[in-house]
Design a protein around this motif. Structure first.
Motif, mmCIF file in Angstrom:
data_model
loop_
_atom_site.group_PDB
_atom_site.id
_atom_site.type_symbol
_atom_site.label_atom_id
_atom_site.label_comp_id
_atom_site.label_asym_id
_atom_site.label_seq_id
_atom_site.Cartn_x
_atom_site.Cartn_y
_atom_site.Cartn_z
ATOM 1 N N LYS A 158 3.937 -17.812 17.010
ATOM 2 C CA LYS A 158 2.957 -17.266 17.955
ATOM 3 C C LYS A 158 2.328 -15.968 17.453
ATOM 4 N N ARG A 159 3.129 -15.124 16.801
ATOM 5 C CA ARG A 159 2.696 -13.767 16.449
ATOM 6 C C ARG A 159 2.319 -13.574 14.976
ATOM 7 N N LYS A 160 2.672 -14.516 14.114
ATOM 8 C CA LYS A 160 2.353 -14.520 12.678
ATOM 9 C C LYS A 160 3.168 -13.558 11.823
ATOM 10 N N ALA A 161 3.836 -12.587 12.427
ATOM 11 C CA ALA A 161 4.612 -11.622 11.642
ATOM 12 C C ALA A 161 5.739 -11.069 12.512
ATOM 13 N N VAL A 162 6.980 -11.369 12.133
ATOM 14 C CA VAL A 162 8.134 -10.967 12.944
ATOM 15 C C VAL A 162 9.230 -10.406 12.046
ATOM 16 N N ILE A 163 9.793 -9.282 12.481
ATOM 17 C CA ILE A 163 10.952 -8.723 11.784
ATOM 18 C C ILE A 163 12.063 -8.478 12.797
ATOM 19 N N PRO A 164 13.303 -8.822 12.448
ATOM 20 C CA PRO A 164 14.419 -8.485 13.332
ATOM 21 C C PRO A 164 14.847 -7.037 13.094
ATOM 22 N N VAL A 165 15.182 -6.356 14.167
ATOM 23 C CA VAL A 165 15.637 -4.966 14.068
ATOM 24 C C VAL A 165 16.902 -4.790 14.900
ATOM 25 N N VAL A 166 17.680 -3.783 14.533
ATOM 26 C CA VAL A 166 18.871 -3.423 15.306
ATOM 27 C C VAL A 166 18.833 -1.925 15.580
ATOM 28 N N ASP A 167 19.528 -1.537 16.639
ATOM 29 C CA ASP A 167 19.606 -0.123 16.991
ATOM 30 C C ASP A 167 20.367 0.654 15.924
ATOM 31 N N VAL A 168 20.043 1.931 15.836
ATOM 32 C CA VAL A 168 20.759 2.839 14.943
ATOM 33 C C VAL A 168 21.880 3.490 15.750
ATOM 34 N N PHE A 169 23.091 3.427 15.239
ATOM 35 C CA PHE A 169 24.225 4.058 15.914
ATOM 36 C C PHE A 169 24.707 5.299 15.168
ATOM 37 N N GLU A 170 24.313 5.418 13.919
ATOM 38 C CA GLU A 170 24.698 6.579 13.133
ATOM 39 C C GLU A 170 23.849 7.786 13.531
ATOM 40 N N THR A 171 24.345 8.965 13.233
ATOM 41 C CA THR A 171 23.555 10.173 13.412
ATOM 42 C C THR A 171 22.544 10.242 12.279
ATOM 43 N N LEU A 172 21.303 10.537 12.625
ATOM 44 C CA LEU A 172 20.246 10.661 11.622
ATOM 45 C C LEU A 172 19.827 12.120 11.511
ATOM 46 N N ARG A 173 19.588 12.533 10.294
ATOM 47 C CA ARG A 173 19.123 13.891 10.046
ATOM 48 C C ARG A 173 17.892 13.814 9.154
ATOM 49 N N VAL A 174 16.937 14.688 9.409
ATOM 50 C CA VAL A 174 15.778 14.813 8.545
ATOM 51 C C VAL A 174 15.997 16.062 7.690
ATOM 52 N N VAL A 175 15.730 15.912 6.407
ATOM 53 C CA VAL A 175 15.908 17.027 5.482
ATOM 54 C C VAL A 175 14.641 17.877 5.500
ATOM 55 N N THR A 176 14.828 19.174 5.651
ATOM 56 C CA THR A 176 13.710 20.122 5.653
ATOM 57 C C THR A 176 13.926 21.127 4.526
ATOM 58 N N LYS A 177 12.947 21.977 4.296
ATOM 59 C CA LYS A 177 13.099 22.989 3.241
ATOM 60 C C LYS A 177 14.191 23.995 3.586
ATOM 61 N N ASP A 178 14.516 24.109 4.882
ATOM 62 C CA ASP A 178 15.544 25.054 5.324
ATOM 63 C C ASP A 178 16.913 24.406 5.527
ATOM 64 N N GLY A 179 17.039 23.137 5.256
ATOM 65 C CA GLY A 179 18.314 22.442 5.464
ATOM 66 C C GLY A 179 18.081 21.060 6.036
ATOM 67 N N SER A 180 18.566 20.846 7.261
ATOM 68 C CA SER A 180 18.341 19.564 7.928
ATOM 69 C C SER A 180 18.519 19.747 9.424
ATOM 70 N N ARG A 181 18.014 18.754 10.174
ATOM 71 C CA ARG A 181 18.187 18.783 11.627
ATOM 72 C C ARG A 181 18.341 17.354 12.125
ATOM 73 N N THR A 182 19.034 17.215 13.221
ATOM 74 C CA THR A 182 19.250 15.907 13.833
ATOM 75 C C THR A 182 17.956 15.412 14.466
ATOM 76 N N VAL A 183 17.726 14.106 14.359
ATOM 77 C CA VAL A 183 16.572 13.490 15.013
ATOM 78 C C VAL A 183 17.075 12.514 16.070
ATOM 79 N N ASN A 184 16.202 12.150 16.969
ATOM 80 C CA ASN A 184 16.543 11.238 18.058
ATOM 81 C C ASN A 184 16.630 9.811 17.520
ATOM 82 N N ARG A 185 17.834 9.294 17.391
ATOM 83 C CA ARG A 185 18.012 7.956 16.815
ATOM 84 C C ARG A 185 17.423 6.854 17.686
ATOM 85 N N ALA A 186 17.172 7.130 18.961
ATOM 86 C CA ALA A 186 16.556 6.127 19.833
ATOM 87 C C ALA A 186 15.127 5.801 19.389
ATOM 88 N N GLU A 187 14.530 6.665 18.586
ATOM 89 C CA GLU A 187 13.170 6.441 18.099
ATOM 90 C C GLU A 187 13.135 5.630 16.810
#
Length: 163
Positions: free
Chosen positions: A84-113
């Motif tokens: 029906k949609r021509k392009a489908v990918i399966p995804v799963v939720d992230v349960f691990e803590t995610l961090r984005v690396v910045t020039k000053d270190g890192s910070r936690t990001v909202n894994r729900a996104e």
């Protein structure tokens, strides 16, 4: 859902692994009809090589060998939606803590996104072939990213249960 012998199976392996695969097929009496395609320098090049064997219109699924235990339910749902949609990918939720690396270190990001993309990724055959006519881009990490580069929307299917 049962195996459909009319499906075309294309296994993409590094060329130097073809004989190993053939030996394993003989050793374990694996007789499901399939074709071997040469792997490429990257996933992009490997999928592109495999797509050269696809001649019929319809749907094509690209599945990673590193995820061998995908459920039949996920495969069926991906194919049903891709019809029906021509392009489908399966995804799963992230349960691990995610961090984005910045020039000053890192910070936690909202894994729900965020979601983890899985396989099989299922596409209209002509759409995927058209996407793989693009020049390689190192940002292409999977088939959805190749299709996405053409500004084609794809549908993310939340995989329930065992992927």
């Amino acid at each position: 859902m049962h195996y459909d012998a009319s499906l075309q199976i294309i296994l993409v392996l590094p060329k130097e692994q073809h004989n190993v695969w053939k030996k394993l097929c003989r050793e374990y009496a694996f007789e499901v009809e399939h074709q071997l395609a040469d792997g490429g320098e990257t996933r992009f090049h490997s999928v592109k090589n495999g797509l050269e064997f696809v001649q019929e219109p319809g749907l094509v699924a690209v599945h990673d060998g590193v995820r061998p235990f995908v459920s039949l339910e996920v495969i069926r749902r991906c194919y049903d939606l891709a019809a029906k949609r021509k392009a489908v990918i399966p995804v799963v939720d992230v349960f691990e803590t995610l961090r984005v690396v910045t020039k000053d270190g890192s910070r936690t990001v909202n894994r729900a996104e965020y979601k983890l993309v899985q396989t099989p990724q299922v596409f209209d055959t002509e759409l995927l072939k058209q996407a793989y006519r693009q020049d390689f881009n190192p940002l292409f990490t999977d088939d959805a990213s190749v299709v996405e580069a053409m500004n084609i929307p794809f549908f993310s299917l939340k995989a329930i249960g065992k992927i």
